[in-house]
Design an enzyme around this catalytic site. Structure first.
Site, PDB file in Angstrom:
ATOM      1  CG  ASP A   1      -2.138   0.862   1.113  1.00 22.74           C
ATOM      2  OD1 ASP A   1      -2.427   1.331  -0.002  1.00 22.74           O
ATOM      3  OD2 ASP A   1      -2.818   1.056   2.132  1.00 22.74           O
TER       4      ASP A   1
ATOM      5  CG  HIS B   1      -5.011   3.261  -3.876  1.00 28.31           C
ATOM      6  ND1 HIS B   1      -3.674   3.568  -3.857  1.00 28.31           N
ATOM      7  CD2 HIS B   1      -5.303   2.734  -2.653  1.00 28.31           C
ATOM      8  CE1 HIS B   1      -3.175   3.247  -2.663  1.00 28.31           C
ATOM      9  NE2 HIS B   1      -4.137   2.747  -1.921  1.00 28.31           N
TER      10      HIS B   1
ATOM     11  CG  HIS C   1      -7.298  -2.057  -4.329  1.00 27.91           C
ATOM     12  ND1 HIS C   1      -8.452  -1.463  -3.846  1.00 27.91           N
ATOM     13  CD2 HIS C   1      -7.058  -3.116  -3.518  1.00 27.91           C
ATOM     14  CE1 HIS C   1      -8.884  -2.130  -2.789  1.00 27.91           C
ATOM     15  NE2 HIS C   1      -8.046  -3.128  -2.561  1.00 27.91           N
TER      16      HIS C   1
ATOM     17  CG  HIS D   1      -6.018  -1.988   0.613  1.00 27.78           C
ATOM     18  ND1 HIS D   1      -6.987  -1.441  -0.211  1.00 27.78           N
ATOM     19  CD2 HIS D   1      -5.054  -1.026   0.738  1.00 27.78           C
ATOM     20  CE1 HIS D   1      -6.628  -0.218  -0.573  1.00 27.78           C
ATOM     21  NE2 HIS D   1      -5.471   0.061  -0.011  1.00 27.78           N
TER      22      HIS D   1
END
Length: 376
Positions: A178, A259, A262, A276
Site C-alpha cells: 500500500d 488504487h 485495486h 488491500h
C-alpha cells in the site's frame, strides 16, 4: 481530469496526534483520557485475544467504562448502522478502533455518524487507513462500494509496535504494498486536488519521497524482523512509513491508477482473500506502466515487492487463468466516474488500462525469468 474547479489553495491535513512505540497500549489511558471515559471499542474476536483484553485492562484501571462491540468483518453500511445503534444505546462518548483496516474504516464512519471523537489503535501495519479522514466501504459480499469523507482526521492514532510485531509478516508486507504506491501516485497527480480538496503541498511531496526511501532501505530487513516477532529500528521505521507517512502522503498528495485498479480488482471473487496492499502492489506496477517507466525502474519496484512476497503476476495473485473479459471489467471499474485514475494528467481509457494490467503481469513474469527469482 486534474483540478477541474481550478483550485489554487494548497492543503495538508493530518491526525491531531500520532504515537508509536513498543508496549504503547499500556499507556493508552494517558493518551485517550481527553477524549472521554465511556468508549465504544470496536474489535473482532481474534484481535480481542491479541490486544483487546490488555487494552481494556489498561483503560479500566484508569476508571474508563469500556463498551465492547464485536466487529463483524466487513466495512459496510449495514455494519456501520448496526454498530452506531450500539453506540447510541450505550451512551458512548468516543470510539476506539482496535484492529485492521476494515475495523478502522468502520470505526471512523461510526464516530462521524455519532459526532464523536475517534482513537485508532491498529494491530497490524497493513494499510495507511489509520491517519486519514476517509473510509473505504465495501458491499457485504466484499466488492468495493465507495469512499466516504469526513470533516476531520482521527483525534489520536496509537501504534503499539510490540503488537504489530506479533502479527503475521504478511500484514507488514501488505502495508508496504500500500505504501509503495504513495510516492508513485503522488508524483503523477501533483497538479490535481487531493482528498482535502486542495492542491498538494511541498511537505506532502517530501513525505511521499521519505516513505519510499524507508521502504527501499529497510523493507526487507523489517519483514524478516517481523517474522522473528522482533521490534527493531528497521521495523519501527517501516511501521511508521506504512502507517503515518503513507497515510499523510496519500491523503494530502493524492491517489491515481494504482488504487483505482485495486478497486476494480475487487470484482474478481478469487481476489477477495488477498489483502488491500497486495492488490495495490500489483496496481502500482500497472501505474508505472501507464507512466511509461523504463525497465530499470520497473525492475527496482518489482525486486522490492518480490523480496517481501508481494504479488507481481497473475499467478502470484492467485488468478493464473484469469480471462481477458474479467480483466477488462477491472479496467472498466478502474475508469468509473469519480475514480482516482482521472487525477492523471494524460489520456486515459479502458483500453489503455486493460493493456497496462496485461503488461504489468508480463513485466513481472519477465523479471522473474531474467533474474531466476524463486519464492522461498
Amino acid at each position: 481530469m486534474p483540478n477541474p474547479n481550478k483550485v489554487t489553495e494548497r492543503l495538508f491535513q493530518s491526525p491531531s496526534k500520532y504515537i508509536q512505540g513498543p508496549y504503547a497500549i499500556q499507556n493508552a489511558a494517558k493518551y485517550l483520557g481527553n477524549l472521554g471515559k465511556a468508549p465504544l471499542l470496536l474489535c473482532d474476536d481474534i484481535v480481542w485475544n491479541i490486544a483487546g483484553k490488555e487494552l481494556v485492562q489498561a483503560l479500566e484501571g484508569a476508571s474508563f467504562k469500556v463498551n465492547r462491540a464485536i466487529f463483524g468483518g466487513e466495512a459496510s453500511r449495514e455494519e456501520i448502522d448496526r454498530l452506531s445503534a450500539l453506540g447510541r444505546e450505550q451512551a458512548s462518548d468516543f470510539v476506539i478502533a482496535l484492529g485492521g483496516g476494515k475495523t478502522i474504516d468502520t470505526a471512523k464512519s461510526v464516530a462521524d455518524g455519532l459526532a464523536l471523537q475517534v482513537a485508532i489503535l491498529p494491530t497490524t501495519a497493513s494499510t495507511d487507513a489509520p491517519c486519514s479522514a476517509l473510509s473505504v466501504l465495501y458491499r457485504p459480499g466484499g466488492e468495493f462500494h465507495c469512499y466516504t469523507f469526513f470533516d476531520k482526521n482521527p483525534n489520536i492514532v496509537l501504534v503499539d509496535t510490540t503488537v504489530i510485531s506479533k502479527a503475521p509478516a504478511r500484514f507488514l508486507a501488505a502495508g508496504m504494498g500500500d505504501a509503495v504506491a504513495t510516492n508513485v501516485e503522488a508524483r503523477s497527480v501533483r497538479f490535481s486536488t487531493n482528498f482535502g480538496g486542495g492542491l498538494p503541498t511541498e511537505v506532502s511531496a517530501a513525505i511521499g519521497q521519505k516513505c519510499e526511501e524507508i521502504l527501499f532501505a529497510y523493507g526487507k530487513q523489517a519483514y524478516e524482523a517481523n517474522k522473528a516477532h522482533a521490534v527493531t529500528p528497521a521495523l519501527e521505521a517501516v511501521v511508521e512509513a506504512n502507517t503515518l507517512l503513507s497515510g499523510l502522503g496519500f491523503e494530502s498528495g493524492g491517489l491515481a491508477a494504482a488504487h483505482a485498479i485495486h478497486n476494480g480488482m475487487t470484482a474478481i471473487e478469487e481476489l477477495h482473500t488477498l489483502l488491500h496492499g497486495e492488490k495495490v502492489a500489483f496496481g502500482t506496477i500497472c501505474q508505472l506502466i501507464l507512466d511509461g517507466a523504463p525497465t530499470s525502474e520497473l525492475d527496482r519496484y518489482i525486486e522490492l515487492m518480490l523480496s517481501v512476497d508481494l504479488p507481481v503476476t497473475f499467478e502470484l495473485l492467485g488468478i493464473p487463468k484469469v480471462k481477458d473479459e474479467e480483466l477488462r471489467r477491472v479496467a472498466e471499474l478502474a475508469c468509473a466516474e469519480g475514480e482516482t485514475i482521472w487525477n492523471l494528467d494524460r489520456v486515459i481509457n479502458v483500453d489503455l488500462v486493460f493493456g497496462a494490467i496485461k503488461a504489468a503481469d508480463a513485466a513481472g513474469r519477465d523479471y522473474i525469468k531474467r533474474t531466476g527469482f524463486k519464492k522461498n
